[in-house]
Scaffold this motif. Structure first.
Motif, mmCIF file in Angstrom:
data_model
loop_
_atom_site.group_PDB
_atom_site.id
_atom_site.type_symbol
_atom_site.label_atom_id
_atom_site.label_comp_id
_atom_site.label_asym_id
_atom_site.label_seq_id
_atom_site.Cartn_x
_atom_site.Cartn_y
_atom_site.Cartn_z
ATOM 1 N N LYS A 29 -1.191 0.559 -7.976
ATOM 2 C CA LYS A 29 -2.534 0.842 -7.523
ATOM 3 C C LYS A 29 -3.420 1.213 -8.698
ATOM 4 C CE LYS A 29 -1.223 2.514 -2.927
ATOM 5 N NZ LYS A 29 -1.246 3.653 -1.979
ATOM 6 N N ASN A 45 7.723 6.841 -7.777
ATOM 7 C CA ASN A 45 6.781 7.191 -6.710
ATOM 8 C C ASN A 45 6.294 5.922 -6.018
ATOM 9 O OD1 ASN A 45 4.931 8.326 -4.996
ATOM 10 N ND2 ASN A 45 3.777 9.402 -6.585
ATOM 11 N N LEU A 46 6.781 5.675 -4.813
ATOM 12 C CA LEU A 46 6.427 4.452 -4.093
ATOM 13 C C LEU A 46 4.945 4.414 -3.735
ATOM 14 C CD1 LEU A 46 9.463 3.976 -1.672
ATOM 15 C CD2 LEU A 46 9.169 3.220 -4.029
ATOM 16 N N LYS A 47 4.316 5.573 -3.599
ATOM 17 C CA LYS A 47 2.905 5.611 -3.222
ATOM 18 C C LYS A 47 2.004 5.026 -4.311
ATOM 19 C CE LYS A 47 3.262 9.538 -0.068
ATOM 20 N NZ LYS A 47 2.806 10.915 0.254
ATOM 21 N N ASP A 48 2.539 4.910 -5.526
ATOM 22 C CA ASP A 48 1.764 4.331 -6.627
ATOM 23 C C ASP A 48 1.790 2.803 -6.608
ATOM 24 O OD1 ASP A 48 1.170 6.847 -7.540
ATOM 25 O OD2 ASP A 48 2.812 6.901 -8.994
ATOM 26 N N ASP A 76 0.820 -1.218 0.000
ATOM 27 C CA ASP A 76 0.000 0.000 0.000
ATOM 28 C C ASP A 76 0.853 1.268 0.000
ATOM 29 O OD1 ASP A 76 -2.325 -1.517 0.058
ATOM 30 O OD2 ASP A 76 -2.339 -1.613 2.240
ATOM 31 N N GLY A 77 1.944 1.238 -0.771
ATOM 32 C CA GLY A 77 2.790 2.422 -0.891
ATOM 33 C C GLY A 77 3.754 2.646 0.249
ATOM 34 N N LYS A 78 3.828 1.704 1.209
ATOM 35 C CA LYS A 78 4.702 1.871 2.376
ATOM 36 C C LYS A 78 5.797 0.813 2.362
ATOM 37 C CE LYS A 78 1.007 3.784 5.275
ATOM 38 N NZ LYS A 78 0.220 3.592 6.512
ATOM 39 N N SER A 128 1.111 -0.774 -4.984
ATOM 40 C CA SER A 128 0.290 -1.462 -3.987
ATOM 41 C C SER A 128 1.018 -2.672 -3.406
ATOM 42 C CB SER A 128 -1.042 -1.912 -4.596
ATOM 43 O OG SER A 128 -0.818 -2.844 -5.646
#
Length: 223
Positions: free
Chosen positions: A219, A199-202, A170-172, A204
């Motif tokens: 994601k 971008n790690l937040k992208d 989940d981006g973490k 999942s």
């Protein structure tokens, strides 16, 4: 009259419970979390009490069952959003054997004895602990076993002996999992940039295969 009432209640509750478990989601009995398991038992007890006592209004059973379903759905939603809550509710996997060596500390922590370990190893067609690369106790209580790769062992290649744990969820970044494979967050970011992921937040889900390649799921990625 009493028997007909019991039969009617049984039929009604049968369909209500089917609906309840459909709402709760598709999980096998052995894959239920602690919360799911507790709620399942409570629903079953409420249903039995209602059938055994026809004098009790049906609404007195339907309301508590509905409340339990709402609790389960709320907790499931919170678990999707919060990793901490997910660990509390569902628990997390525990490595009991790593590269053929048993972790007695983790076994004691999980109140897991050697008899339990040996039984589950035999169920996975493992005759010797030394044949195990990793044995992971899942939150459901099932032991997942990864055998040693005979080719890697004969070549003496320990670098590719990686535990298939998620490095990003989940981006973490999962720092604990990186520590286990001897890598750092800086290394992970640099490697992901090489494959075009900045971008790690992208992301999942991201894991590292034994061949050194990443599996990356983005994601909301369209199939």
């Amino acid at each position: 009259m009493e028997y007909s009432t019991m039969i009617l209640r049984t039929l009604v509750l049968y369909f209500v419970i089917i609906l309840v478990f459909r709402i709760m989601g598709k999980r096998e009995i052995g894959q239920l979390s602690v919360l799911d398991f507790v709620i399942s038992i409570m629903i079953a007890e409420l249903a039995v009490m209602s059938i055994e006592d026809p004098s009790t209004p049906m609404i007195s059973t339907i309301i508590p069952i509905s409340v339990l379903v709402i609790i389960q759905l709320i907790m499931a939603l919170i678990s999707l959003k919060s990793e901490k809550i997910r660990e509390i509710v569902d628990g997390k996997p525990t490595v009991l054997i790593e590269k053929g060596k048993i972790d007695e500390y983790e076994m004691k922590k999980q109140r897991y004895n050697f008899d339990d370990l040996l039984v589950q190893l035999r169920e996975n067609n493992i005759n010797s602990v030394s044949d195990v690369e990793f044995a992971i106790l899942e939150p459901t209580g099932k032991l997942s076993v990864i055998k040693k790769d005979e080719q890697d062992e004969s070549e003496g290649n320990d670098a590719v002996s990686l535990l298939p744990l998620p490095l990003i969820l989940d981006g973490k970044i999962q720092g604990e999992h990186l520590d286990r494979i001897g890598k750092t967050e800086l290394w992970l970011r640099q490697e992901l940039r090489k494959v075009g992921q900045r971008n790690l937040k992208d992301i999942s889900f991201c894991s590292l295969h034994k061949n050194g390649n990443f599996f990356i799921d983005l994601k909301n990625e369209k199939k």
